[in-house]
Write a protein that holds these residues in place. Structure first.
Motif, PDB file in Angstrom:
ATOM      1  N   VAL A 163       0.842  -1.206   0.000  1.00  0.00           N
ATOM      2  CA  VAL A 163       0.000   0.000   0.000  1.00  0.00           C
ATOM      3  C   VAL A 163       0.877   1.256   0.000  1.00  0.00           C
ATOM      4  O   VAL A 163       0.661   2.193  -0.782  1.00  0.00           O
ATOM      5  CB  VAL A 163      -0.943   0.006   1.215  1.00  0.00           C
ATOM      6  CG1 VAL A 163      -1.638   1.365   1.338  1.00  0.00           C
ATOM      7  CG2 VAL A 163      -1.984  -1.084   1.093  1.00  0.00           C
ATOM      8  N   VAL A 164       1.876   1.274   0.869  1.00  0.00           N
ATOM      9  CA  VAL A 164       2.749   2.446   0.985  1.00  0.00           C
ATOM     10  C   VAL A 164       3.536   2.659  -0.306  1.00  0.00           C
ATOM     11  O   VAL A 164       3.626   3.779  -0.822  1.00  0.00           O
ATOM     12  CB  VAL A 164       3.714   2.286   2.178  1.00  0.00           C
ATOM     13  CG1 VAL A 164       4.763   3.396   2.169  1.00  0.00           C
ATOM     14  CG2 VAL A 164       2.941   2.310   3.487  1.00  0.00           C
ATOM     15  N   GLY A 165       4.105   1.569  -0.845  1.00  0.00           N
ATOM     16  CA  GLY A 165       4.890   1.686  -2.074  1.00  0.00           C
ATOM     17  C   GLY A 165       4.061   2.183  -3.249  1.00  0.00           C
ATOM     18  O   GLY A 165       4.494   3.063  -4.007  1.00  0.00           O
ATOM     19  N   THR A 166       2.854   1.644  -3.385  1.00  0.00           N
ATOM     20  CA  THR A 166       1.969   2.067  -4.475  1.00  0.00           C
ATOM     21  C   THR A 166       1.558   3.528  -4.305  1.00  0.00           C
ATOM     22  O   THR A 166       1.575   4.311  -5.272  1.00  0.00           O
ATOM     23  CB  THR A 166       0.714   1.186  -4.526  1.00  0.00           C
ATOM     24  OG1 THR A 166       1.100  -0.184  -4.663  1.00  0.00           O
ATOM     25  CG2 THR A 166      -0.185   1.576  -5.686  1.00  0.00           C
ATOM     26  N   SER A 167       1.200   3.907  -3.096  1.00  0.00           N
ATOM     27  CA  SER A 167       0.748   5.274  -2.829  1.00  0.00           C
ATOM     28  C   SER A 167       1.851   6.290  -3.099  1.00  0.00           C
ATOM     29  O   SER A 167       1.624   7.324  -3.741  1.00  0.00           O
ATOM     30  CB  SER A 167       0.279   5.393  -1.374  1.00  0.00           C
ATOM     31  OG  SER A 167      -0.782   4.499  -1.115  1.00  0.00           O
ATOM     32  N   PHE A 168       3.046   5.990  -2.615  1.00  0.00           N
ATOM     33  CA  PHE A 168       4.149   6.927  -2.826  1.00  0.00           C
ATOM     34  C   PHE A 168       4.549   6.978  -4.299  1.00  0.00           C
ATOM     35  O   PHE A 168       4.939   8.029  -4.804  1.00  0.00           O
ATOM     36  CB  PHE A 168       5.345   6.542  -1.952  1.00  0.00           C
ATOM     37  CG  PHE A 168       5.293   7.140  -0.578  1.00  0.00           C
ATOM     38  CD1 PHE A 168       6.140   8.168  -0.216  1.00  0.00           C
ATOM     39  CD2 PHE A 168       4.375   6.690   0.354  1.00  0.00           C
ATOM     40  CE1 PHE A 168       6.088   8.735   1.051  1.00  0.00           C
ATOM     41  CE2 PHE A 168       4.311   7.242   1.625  1.00  0.00           C
ATOM     42  CZ  PHE A 168       5.172   8.270   1.974  1.00  0.00           C
ATOM     43  N   GLY A 169       4.457   5.851  -4.987  1.00  0.00           N
ATOM     44  CA  GLY A 169       4.768   5.841  -6.411  1.00  0.00           C
ATOM     45  C   GLY A 169       3.829   6.737  -7.202  1.00  0.00           C
ATOM     46  O   GLY A 169       4.263   7.511  -8.066  1.00  0.00           O
ATOM     47  N   ILE A 170       2.532   6.655  -6.887  1.00  0.00           N
ATOM     48  CA  ILE A 170       1.545   7.518  -7.549  1.00  0.00           C
ATOM     49  C   ILE A 170       1.807   8.986  -7.209  1.00  0.00           C
ATOM     50  O   ILE A 170       1.726   9.865  -8.078  1.00  0.00           O
ATOM     51  CB  ILE A 170       0.115   7.116  -7.125  1.00  0.00           C
ATOM     52  CG1 ILE A 170      -0.221   5.715  -7.655  1.00  0.00           C
ATOM     53  CG2 ILE A 170      -0.907   8.132  -7.637  1.00  0.00           C
ATOM     54  CD1 ILE A 170      -1.533   5.175  -7.150  1.00  0.00           C
ATOM     55  N   SER A 171       2.152   9.248  -5.953  1.00  0.00           N
ATOM     56  CA  SER A 171       2.436  10.622  -5.525  1.00  0.00           C
ATOM     57  C   SER A 171       3.638  11.193  -6.264  1.00  0.00           C
ATOM     58  O   SER A 171       3.618  12.343  -6.719  1.00  0.00           O
ATOM     59  CB  SER A 171       2.682  10.669  -4.016  1.00  0.00           C
ATOM     60  OG  SER A 171       1.536  10.271  -3.299  1.00  0.00           O
ATOM     61  N   VAL A 172       4.697  10.406  -6.386  1.00  0.00           N
ATOM     62  CA  VAL A 172       5.896  10.859  -7.100  1.00  0.00           C
ATOM     63  C   VAL A 172       5.548  11.214  -8.543  1.00  0.00           C
ATOM     64  O   VAL A 172       5.969  12.256  -9.071  1.00  0.00           O
ATOM     65  CB  VAL A 172       6.996   9.775  -7.071  1.00  0.00           C
ATOM     66  CG1 VAL A 172       8.132  10.141  -8.017  1.00  0.00           C
ATOM     67  CG2 VAL A 172       7.533   9.593  -5.656  1.00  0.00           C
ATOM     68  N   LEU A 173       4.767  10.364  -9.184  1.00  0.00           N
ATOM     69  CA  LEU A 173       4.370  10.601 -10.575  1.00  0.00           C
ATOM     70  C   LEU A 173       3.578  11.898 -10.705  1.00  0.00           C
ATOM     71  O   LEU A 173       3.857  12.736 -11.578  1.00  0.00           O
ATOM     72  CB  LEU A 173       3.538   9.424 -11.087  1.00  0.00           C
ATOM     73  CG  LEU A 173       2.940   9.576 -12.499  1.00  0.00           C
ATOM     74  CD1 LEU A 173       4.047   9.709 -13.530  1.00  0.00           C
ATOM     75  CD2 LEU A 173       2.037   8.388 -12.826  1.00  0.00           C
ATOM     76  N   LEU A 174       2.594  12.087  -9.827  1.00  0.00           N
ATOM     77  CA  LEU A 174       1.752  13.286  -9.896  1.00  0.00           C
ATOM     78  C   LEU A 174       2.549  14.554  -9.614  1.00  0.00           C
ATOM     79  O   LEU A 174       2.421  15.558 -10.326  1.00  0.00           O
ATOM     80  CB  LEU A 174       0.592  13.161  -8.905  1.00  0.00           C
ATOM     81  CG  LEU A 174      -0.552  12.232  -9.308  1.00  0.00           C
ATOM     82  CD1 LEU A 174      -1.540  12.087  -8.166  1.00  0.00           C
ATOM     83  CD2 LEU A 174      -1.252  12.756 -10.549  1.00  0.00           C
ATOM     84  N   PHE A 175       3.372  14.518  -8.572  1.00  0.00           N
ATOM     85  CA  PHE A 175       4.159  15.702  -8.221  1.00  0.00           C
ATOM     86  C   PHE A 175       5.123  16.074  -9.343  1.00  0.00           C
ATOM     87  O   PHE A 175       5.303  17.253  -9.664  1.00  0.00           O
ATOM     88  CB  PHE A 175       4.938  15.468  -6.924  1.00  0.00           C
ATOM     89  CG  PHE A 175       4.076  15.424  -5.700  1.00  0.00           C
ATOM     90  CD1 PHE A 175       2.806  15.969  -5.701  1.00  0.00           C
ATOM     91  CD2 PHE A 175       4.530  14.841  -4.531  1.00  0.00           C
ATOM     92  CE1 PHE A 175       2.005  15.940  -4.576  1.00  0.00           C
ATOM     93  CE2 PHE A 175       3.738  14.800  -3.391  1.00  0.00           C
ATOM     94  CZ  PHE A 175       2.471  15.360  -3.413  1.00  0.00           C
ATOM     95  N   ALA A 176       5.757  15.070  -9.932  1.00  0.00           N
ATOM     96  CA  ALA A 176       6.706  15.329 -11.012  1.00  0.00           C
ATOM     97  C   ALA A 176       5.993  15.921 -12.234  1.00  0.00           C
ATOM     98  O   ALA A 176       6.486  16.876 -12.851  1.00  0.00           O
ATOM     99  CB  ALA A 176       7.430  14.039 -11.399  1.00  0.00           C
ATOM    100  N   LEU A 177       4.831  15.382 -12.564  1.00  0.00           N
ATOM    101  CA  LEU A 177       4.072  15.877 -13.713  1.00  0.00           C
ATOM    102  C   LEU A 177       3.602  17.315 -13.504  1.00  0.00           C
ATOM    103  O   LEU A 177       3.820  18.190 -14.349  1.00  0.00           O
ATOM    104  CB  LEU A 177       2.864  14.977 -13.976  1.00  0.00           C
ATOM    105  CG  LEU A 177       3.110  13.672 -14.726  1.00  0.00           C
ATOM    106  CD1 LEU A 177       1.840  12.835 -14.770  1.00  0.00           C
ATOM    107  CD2 LEU A 177       3.587  13.955 -16.148  1.00  0.00           C
TER     108      LEU A 177
END
Length: 336
Positions: A163-177
């Motif tokens: 859960v943590v890995g997936t959530s942070f991965g999505i967050s990284v993608l959104l913030f970078a975009l």
């Protein structure tokens, strides 16, 4: 506690600007303060008084979808040149004039695109510490980690890590975009809340404002609970004495204070960079290093040579965090 309060304050500032912009788009003249008071009294307060936040899960997913929509909308506006600067034709040159973007005229002068010619060397500017400090706050969720683990269905460490890995991965993608698209569109004129740069007549971005508002509103209670619990811990209120009455009074006190401050502060970048420069850097660089040194010292002779050799590197990391924090804090105050 300080960190969660700064996060709640940031959320309130975002909502103040976003709700006001949406009302202005609808033809309703209002101020940031009135917009903030309205959303706080009618929406935020009832949500923050909820005893069980699990009912917000469907809305959190809706908020994530809204953030993806915002990223796509920003990409469309960047690639379509809706906010690009125009260039007049140069006399005696074959180069034709470049028309300005469709919505550029509707954007305030201080929010219109601004690009320099420093190139990659701009990364060596002291201003980069503002970005570093803001990034120090980007992925802060530690204050709710125990609550999320306890409330997770079949809460094994493996499932929690997933859960943590997936959530942070999505967050990284959104913030970078969002960060990249915002800067590519507006450059140095990018606001701390990038949606402020977009025209109020831009329907596509107005929908983005709605999406962001929904995301923030239903994320607000999750962060607020962390702030409230932190204050109760600081005041040494035992868990068994945290009655409904105590929780309501604490909620009203914190929410009132945050709303008053948010109504006066307008520069979101200042709050984010200051929070990152102080406690953000401390949590990332300083505290872990000090804890590691104390743990190795407590092991005494049982500590291996490898662990002892790591201590100086850990302390160097701590010193680096202090230096970056001091420079970042100084630069943050320059935003006011």
């Amino acid at each position: 506690t300080f960190k969660t309060c700064m996060a709640v304050l940031s959320y309130s500032m975002i909502l103040a600007d976003t709700i006001r912009a949406l009302l202005m788009t609808a033809g309703v003249e209002t101020t940031r303060t009135i917009a903030l008071l309205g959303v706080t009294g009618t929406t935020l307060l009832p949500l923050c008084l909820l005893k069980n936040l699990s009912s917000l899960a469907p809305f959190s997913l809706l908020g994530i979808g809204g953030m993806f929509y915002t990223s796509v909308a920003m990409a469309i506006r960047y690639l379509g040149g809706a906010y690009k600067l125009g260039k007049p034709a140069v006399k005696g040159s074959k180069a034709a004039a470049i028309p300005a973007g469709k919505y550029l005229a509707d954007v305030a002068a201080n929010y219109q695109p601004k690009f320099g010619n420093l190139g990659a060397s701009a990364a060596l500017s002291p201003n980069v510490f503002i970005l570093i400090c803001m990034l120090s706050t980007a992925y802060m969720a530690h204050f709710n980690a125990p609550k999320f683990f306890i409330e997770l269905k079949d809460n094994t460490i493996k499932r929690y890590n997933t859960v943590v890995g997936t959530s942070f991965g999505i967050s990284v993608l959104l913030f970078a975009l969002v960060g990249s698209l915002g800067f590519l569109t507006f450059g140095g004129a990018s606001s701390g809340l990038i949606l402020n740069n977009y025209s109020g007549k831009d329907v596509l971005m107005s929908l983005s404002r709605i999406a962001v508002a929904i995301s923030i509103v239903f994320s607000y209670p999750l962060v607020f609970v962390g702030a409230r619990d932190g204050w109760l811990d600081l005041l040494k209120v035992p868990v068994e004495k945290r009655s409904d009455s105590v929780l309501v009074k604490t909620t009203l006190a914190i929410l009132s204070g945050v709303t008053i401050v948010a109504s006066q502060l307008k520069e979101l970048a200042f709050i984010m960079s200051l929070a990152g420069a102080t406690l953000g850097n401390a949590l990332i660089y300083v505290y872990p290093a000090l804890m590691f040194r104390a743990a190795v010292k407590g092991m005494g002779e049982k500590a291996g040579k490898g662990l002892k050799r790591e201590v100086p590197f850990a302390m160097f990391s701590a010193m680096l965090g202090v230096v970056m924090g001091c420079i970042g804090a100084k630069m943050a105050f320059g935003l006011l």
